[in-house]
Scaffold this motif. Structure first.
Motif, PDB file in Angstrom:
ATOM      1  N   SER A 177       0.899   5.785   0.727  1.00 13.50           N
ATOM      2  CA  SER A 177       0.285   7.017   1.220  1.00 13.50           C
ATOM      3  C   SER A 177       1.120   8.199   0.742  1.00 13.50           C
ATOM      4  O   SER A 177       2.303   8.047   0.425  1.00 13.50           O
ATOM      5  CB  SER A 177       0.203   7.017   2.751  1.00 13.50           C
ATOM      6  OG  SER A 177      -0.627   5.963   3.209  1.00 13.50           O
ATOM      7  N   THR A 234       2.471  -3.764   4.420  1.00 15.90           N
ATOM      8  CA  THR A 234       1.904  -3.387   5.715  1.00 15.90           C
ATOM      9  C   THR A 234       1.782  -4.552   6.688  1.00 15.90           C
ATOM     10  O   THR A 234       1.326  -4.358   7.812  1.00 15.90           O
ATOM     11  CB  THR A 234       0.522  -2.741   5.508  1.00 15.90           C
ATOM     12  OG1 THR A 234      -0.317  -3.633   4.769  1.00 15.90           O
ATOM     13  CG2 THR A 234       0.654  -1.437   4.725  1.00 15.90           C
ATOM     14  N   THR A 260      -4.233   7.919   1.617  1.00 18.27           N
ATOM     15  CA  THR A 260      -4.019   7.067   2.793  1.00 18.27           C
ATOM     16  C   THR A 260      -4.222   5.604   2.419  1.00 18.27           C
ATOM     17  O   THR A 260      -5.313   5.206   1.991  1.00 18.27           O
ATOM     18  CB  THR A 260      -4.981   7.438   3.925  1.00 18.27           C
ATOM     19  OG1 THR A 260      -4.779   8.812   4.290  1.00 18.27           O
ATOM     20  CG2 THR A 260      -4.778   6.548   5.144  1.00 18.27           C
ATOM     21  N   SER A 261      -3.172   4.827   2.510  1.00 20.44           N
ATOM     22  CA  SER A 261      -3.216   3.356   2.424  1.00 20.44           C
ATOM     23  C   SER A 261      -3.947   2.854   1.188  1.00 20.44           C
ATOM     24  O   SER A 261      -4.758   1.937   1.256  1.00 20.44           O
ATOM     25  CB  SER A 261      -3.866   2.768   3.687  1.00 20.44           C
ATOM     26  OG  SER A 261      -3.157   3.143   4.833  1.00 20.44           O
ATOM     27  N   ASP A 319       5.068   1.759  10.350  1.00 21.82           N
ATOM     28  CA  ASP A 319       3.734   2.312  10.124  1.00 21.82           C
ATOM     29  C   ASP A 319       3.752   3.112   8.838  1.00 21.82           C
ATOM     30  O   ASP A 319       4.396   4.162   8.739  1.00 21.82           O
ATOM     31  CB  ASP A 319       3.344   3.203  11.311  1.00 21.82           C
ATOM     32  CG  ASP A 319       1.933   3.758  11.190  1.00 21.82           C
ATOM     33  OD1 ASP A 319       1.285   3.544  10.140  1.00 21.82           O
ATOM     34  OD2 ASP A 319       1.480   4.407  12.150  1.00 21.82           O
ATOM     35  N   LEU A 320       3.033   2.631   7.817  1.00 19.51           N
ATOM     36  CA  LEU A 320       2.999   3.313   6.520  1.00 19.51           C
ATOM     37  C   LEU A 320       2.541   4.748   6.658  1.00 19.51           C
ATOM     38  O   LEU A 320       3.048   5.644   5.977  1.00 19.51           O
ATOM     39  CB  LEU A 320       2.060   2.544   5.575  1.00 19.51           C
ATOM     40  CG  LEU A 320       1.775   3.196   4.224  1.00 19.51           C
ATOM     41  CD1 LEU A 320       3.017   3.187   3.350  1.00 19.51           C
ATOM     42  CD2 LEU A 320       0.615   2.488   3.520  1.00 19.51           C
ATOM     43  N   ASN A 321       1.580   5.024   7.551  1.00 19.79           N
ATOM     44  CA  ASN A 321       0.986   6.358   7.664  1.00 19.79           C
ATOM     45  C   ASN A 321       1.670   7.259   8.680  1.00 19.79           C
ATOM     46  O   ASN A 321       1.186   8.349   8.966  1.00 19.79           O
ATOM     47  CB  ASN A 321      -0.504   6.223   7.982  1.00 19.79           C
ATOM     48  CG  ASN A 321      -1.270   5.640   6.811  1.00 19.79           C
ATOM     49  OD1 ASN A 321      -1.085   6.082   5.688  1.00 19.79           O
ATOM     50  ND2 ASN A 321      -2.095   4.627   7.072  1.00 19.79           N
ATOM     51  N   GLN A 358       0.841  -1.188   0.000  1.00 19.98           N
ATOM     52  CA  GLN A 358       0.000   0.000   0.000  1.00 19.98           C
ATOM     53  C   GLN A 358       0.885   1.250   0.000  1.00 19.98           C
ATOM     54  O   GLN A 358       2.080   1.178   0.282  1.00 19.98           O
ATOM     55  CB  GLN A 358      -0.917   0.007   1.230  1.00 19.98           C
ATOM     56  CG  GLN A 358      -1.852  -1.195   1.288  1.00 19.98           C
ATOM     57  CD  GLN A 358      -2.655  -1.245   2.578  1.00 19.98           C
ATOM     58  OE1 GLN A 358      -2.712  -0.259   3.329  1.00 19.98           O
ATOM     59  NE2 GLN A 358      -3.264  -2.377   2.847  1.00 19.98           N
TER      60      GLN A 358
END
Length: 988
Positions: A814, A868, A833-834, A873-875, A812
């Protein structure tokens, strides 16, 4: 999960290498066997089995990825052996070319050699035979047609060699029923009518992947890619009993490990293939392989040589021993021989085709050995990345090693890395002819939209007496490919051989494409002289680009391409097509040598800025090749004074930059005279320039690195525009004076994510930003120098991304835009986002929008992608993901609905800043970039100045010199002719 298994597998390799890392110096054979000959008759039409025409992927990678240690290995910058300019000697067009095979086998693995009267070629999994005029004698047939042990066998990886000392052809392929080498030896020099001895040598239940055969004095040597994790103790190199096989008798096979080798997956060592009629004495047969210091367990780039001594009377007493490691101290320059972390999709093709396998970690076929009077030579090549700081660029590292006596040590006689332009060159095959000239053929590839090159075959070379380390021939085409490879799998090797009939004619066989058809194209060329009388001009020595005069000396290099010495011939030159000046070369030039010649009559080249075309030619009576007689060169009369900044080298985007950052620039002298003592400045945004002086001498055409004494303050987080310029008095061309660079001081840079499995963004497109083939690196790359406009009034924007990894919707991405310009990517600034990347190697489109009140001007953009399912943390824009990438770009927010006049009147601020000594800076900060006008009036209303003003990226800035103006109050106005902003300032 797959990635976890791969991680554990990689760990197990590292553990194994740690536990068994102690190198052995010698080893005995690890496998001994024998095989009987099965006779097969001539190749009659009734025996021929048609080859398969179906699409088939052969041997789908019995080879693990070469894992590298991130950040390890030299060089860190450009390849030190790089030849980045093409040779100056015109190469001849090929003597003949022909299609040797047309197939859908993937890959075809082209191989072929010339003998006295025939050319025998093979591919997966067939062969054909031609006469030496390019006429097919035996049509394409399955390798099973050879009969004997080959009957019913079509597994592939064929190799064809010619044993010149015995006048025999050898054809090999491997088999898995059982795991074996199949070898056919012709019973005479006629491969059509003389019949064959065929053998099946078993390999102890391991498939001998990527077998490569070579001829030595005591056997046929075969190197393989097998037992990668235990290559230092398992059978890797095989030797079969040549003398017995030539007689059709039962022959023995002995196999050896490679003690002390380091491998990290696929690997391909090479034996020395004897070219020419004279075999080396039995014993001390060399095996060579490259060792890249970016691999685990290798501390320095080097070439490792082993020697094998076989005792056919008592095979168990045979031995292989480590002999030499040729490294930097021995003339082996550092190299980067690994692409994309060792994966097999590396080189971008045009027309959106898959990336090709660069064939890394491979000593390319053949490694040709030839005996000369007083020494022995061997030539070899492998692919390298010529500059690890930029997008991967494939070039060919080549070597000539020499040995002064049989059994003596080998030394590096010359090396080079051939990459004369931006195109990729790989899949090389190199040879040395009977006169010591070297030929190198290879594949060329370029994905540039402006000048795309589908996989094509070309060659270069050098004469024996040329400057060491250079391919001096201009690149010549063998065939230009019509289409890209529809598969990432390219021919695992190409094959250049030398005609035994004359010892100087090269035959090269490589793979190109027509639609979905794979074509093996043979090109025949010669470097050595083949005519008695052949003289030509190869280069203009003087003049070169400089400040020229009315009496310039013309000097040239002349080469004797023929076999007779030459003297007393005419040489001429003309300027811009004008009258010829003709004089006589009165010396003597030996065959295959060169000399320099200087004309007595000078030339008038005195007009500044003029580009002169100088044509020089020889006029030898009975010259056999007029094509190489003439050269045409352009020389520019440079203005005396012209310097500029070519790059800003420091600072760079970083985390928590400070208040004392060094500023370093590269300066270049574009003019025709050395320069010294000229001012150099840098400026952060619209702040006051820092002015210093370059006091060293900067020669014509050279560069120098200059570091300012006064440092820059970049302490607050955010984006900075740095402008550096030279201020040479009477500079001829101000357009090359300055360079601008954007850097950012960021609160976090999430370096350290693993992208070697393909995670993260490999392609990003937004507006004017198009970033393809994004390298992995350490998970973070600064691209803030790339920018695009986003008109906030347009609504949605579309971006396209691509990743090499997509699994279970876990990959994913962002995206943020730092709209408040504080160098921090806040949650409210996250615009995507994601979003799921659910298809790998495929462009996926996504939409996003800007807030209606998004601040106008330049801002940073951050995009992150990763798996993920793992740590990170991707975000969180600062979190280090276990698997993924983070990239930063720039965007410029605009609004086409705002009237420029309203904006200037209502929002823009105009300021006049005192710099000192009567110098002022007029600044209007705005994102608009339409040309405005600046005027200066005194209090009496008299106009003192009017000029056009341009936005340099952060606003409108004008350097105002009032040092000659009277004291008093002045008014400055910036705007259109109708409206503008006005401020008052005082000159003291």
């Amino acid at each position: 999960m797959m990635k976890k298994l791969l991680f554990l597998f990689t760990f197990s390799i590292v553990f194994h290498l740690t536990c068994f890392g102690q190198k052995q110096e010698k080893a005995g054979p690890v496998y001994i066997d024998s095989a009987k000959a099965v006779l097969s008759g001539s190749l009659s039409k009734s025996k021929l089995v048609p080859p398969s025409t179906e699409f088939k992927i052969y041997n789908p990678r019995n080879r693990g990825i070469n894992q590298v240690v991130p950040g390890k290995g030299l060089p860190k910058t450009e390849d030190p052996a790089l030849q980045n300019k093409m040779g100056e000697i015109k190469a001849r067009t090929p003597i003949i070319t022909f299609d040797a095979a047309i197939s859908q086998s993937t890959p075809t693995d082209p191989t072929g050699v010339a003998g006295p009267d025939h050319y025998v070629n093979a591919w997966n999994s067939a062969f054909s035979i031609w006469d030496k005029s390019g006429n097919q004698v035996v049509p394409p047939a399955s390798l099973a047609s050879i009969g004997g042990e080959f009957e019913g066998e079509i597994l592939g990886d064929p190799i064809v060699v010619y044993d010149e000392a015995a006048n025999r052809y050898i054809i090999s392929q491997f088999s898995d029923t059982p795991e074996s080498f199949l070898i056919a030896v012709s019973q005479g020099p006629d491969p059509v009518n003389d019949g064959w001895y065929t053998y099946r040598f078993t390999t102890n239940a391991v498939l001998p992947d990527y077998p490569k055969m070579s001829v030595w004095g005591d056997g046929y040597y075969i190197t393989t890619n097998k037992n990668s994790r235990t290559a230092d103790e398992s059978p890797v190199v095989y030797v079969v009993e040549r003398d017995k096989m030539l007689q059709g008798e039962t022959a023995q096979i002995v196999s050896f490990p490679l003690p002390g080798i380091e491998t990290n997956g696929f690997y391909s060592p090479a034996g020395f293939q004897t070219i020419g009629p004279d075999l080396p004495p039995p014993g001390n047969s060399p095996i060579i392989f490259l060792q890249d210091d970016s691999w685990a367990g290798v501390n320095e780039d080097h070439l490792k040589i082993w020697l094998i001594n076989v005792d056919w009377n008592n095979p168990g007493s045979s031995v292989i021993s480590e002999s030499q490691e040729l490294s930097a101290a021995d003339g082996v320059s550092p190299f980067i021989a690994t692409f994309d972390g060792g994966s097999f999709s590396n080189l971008a093709q045009p027309f959106d085709a898959p990336d090709l396998d660069a064939l890394q970690a491979t000593m390319m076929y053949m490694t040709q050995y030839r005996r000369f009077a007083g020494y022995n030579s061997v030539v070899m090549n492998f692919v390298v990345d010529v500059d690890p700081t930029a997008a991967e660029h494939a070039g060919i590292r080549w070597y000539e090693l020499r040995q002064q006596s049989d059994g003596g040590l080998w030394s590096v006689y010359q090396e080079g890395t051939y990459a004369p332009d931006k195109r990729d060159r790989f899949s090389g095959s190199i040879g040395i002819d009977a006169r010591g000239n070297i030929g190198l053929a290879y594949t060329v590839l370029d994905d540039s939209p402006a000048d795309p090159v589908a996989p094509s075959l070309r060659y270069t070379g050098r004469f024996v007496n040329d400057q060491l380390g250079l391919m001096t021939l201009e690149e010549q085409s063998i065939v230009e490919g019509e289409s890209p490879d529809p598969n990432s799998r390219y021919g695992d090797y190409a094959h250049l051989s030398i005609d035994p009939s004359d010892g100087v004619t090269f035959w090269h066989n490589g793979e190109v494409f027509r639609g979905n058809q794979r074509v093996n194209k043979v090109g025949v060329f010669r470097i050595a002289a083949d005519e008695p009388n052949d003289i030509g001009v190869t280069s203009l020595l003087t003049p070169q680009d400089a400040t020229l005069t009315s009496s310039e000396v013309i000097s040239v290099r002349i080469r004797n391409f023929g076999t007779n010495a030459q003297s007393d011939f005419e040489v001429s030159y003309s300027i811009n097509g004008g009258p010829e000046v003709t004089e006589t070369f009165e010396g003597s030039i030996a065959a295959s040598s060169f000399a320099e010649f200087t004309f007595e009559q000078t030339a008038d080249l005195s007009e500044i800025g003029e580009i002169y075309t100088i044509t020089v030619s020889t006029n030898l009576e009975n010259d056999s090749n007029p094509e190489n007689d003439t050269i045409e060169e352009q020389v520019k009369n440079l203005p005396p004074r012209d310097v500029g900044v070519t790059s800003i080298d420091a600072p760079s985007t970083g985390q928590s930059l400070g208040g004392t950052e060094e500023v370093t620039v590269t300066l270049e002298n574009f003019g025709g005279e050395p320069q010294q003592g000229f001012p150099v400045t840098y400026q952060i945004g619209n702040n006051a320039p820092v002015r210093e002086v370059f006091n060293q001498s900067l020669p014509v055409g050279e560069e120098a690195v200059f570091t300012f004494n006064q440092t820059a303050s970049l302490e607050p987080f955010g984006r900075y525009r740095i402008t550096a310029r030279t201020r040479l008095e009477d500079d001829f061309d101000p357009s090359n004076d300055s360079e601008t660079k954007s850097v950012a001081n960021l609160n976090c840079i999430p370096e350290g994510s693993d992208c070697s499995f393909g995670d993260g963004i490999s392609y990003f497109e937004l507006g004017d930003i198009l970033n393809e083939r994004i390298p992995c690196g350490d998970g973070y790359i600064d691209f803030i120098g790339e920018s695009t406009d986003l008109d906030r009034s347009q609504g949605d924007f579309t971006l396209r991304v691509q990743s090499y990894f997509a699994e279970d919707d876990a990959e994913q991405f962002s995206m943020w835009i730092d709209l408040d310009d504080n160098g921090v990517f806040d949650d409210e600034e996250r615009l995507i986002t994601s979003e799921v990347i659910n298809r790998k190697n495929t462009w996926l489109s996504f939409d996003f929008s800007l807030p209606a009140d998004a601040p106008l001007g330049q801002h940073l953009l951050r995009i992150r992608a990763g798996d993920t399912r793992y740590d990170g943390d991707l975000n969180d824009p600062c979190s280090v993901m276990q698997y993924g990438t983070t990239h930063d770009y720039s965007v410029n927010v605009t609004d086409s609905t705002i009237d420029i006049e309203d904006f200037i009147l209502n929002e823009a601020e105009l300021a006049v800043v005192t710099v000192g000594s009567g110098q002022y800076r007029v600044i209007m900060e705005t994102s608009f970039d339409e040309p405005l006008r600046i005027t200066v009036h005194n209090v009496l209303g008299q106009k003192m100045l009017e000029n056009q003003l341009f936005n340099e990226g952060e606003g409108y800035v004008y350097e105002l010199d009032m040092s000659y103006a009277a004291r008093g109050v002045y008014l400055v106005r910036v705007g259109t002719r109708k409206v503008g902003k006005v401020v008052r300032f005082i000159v003291k």
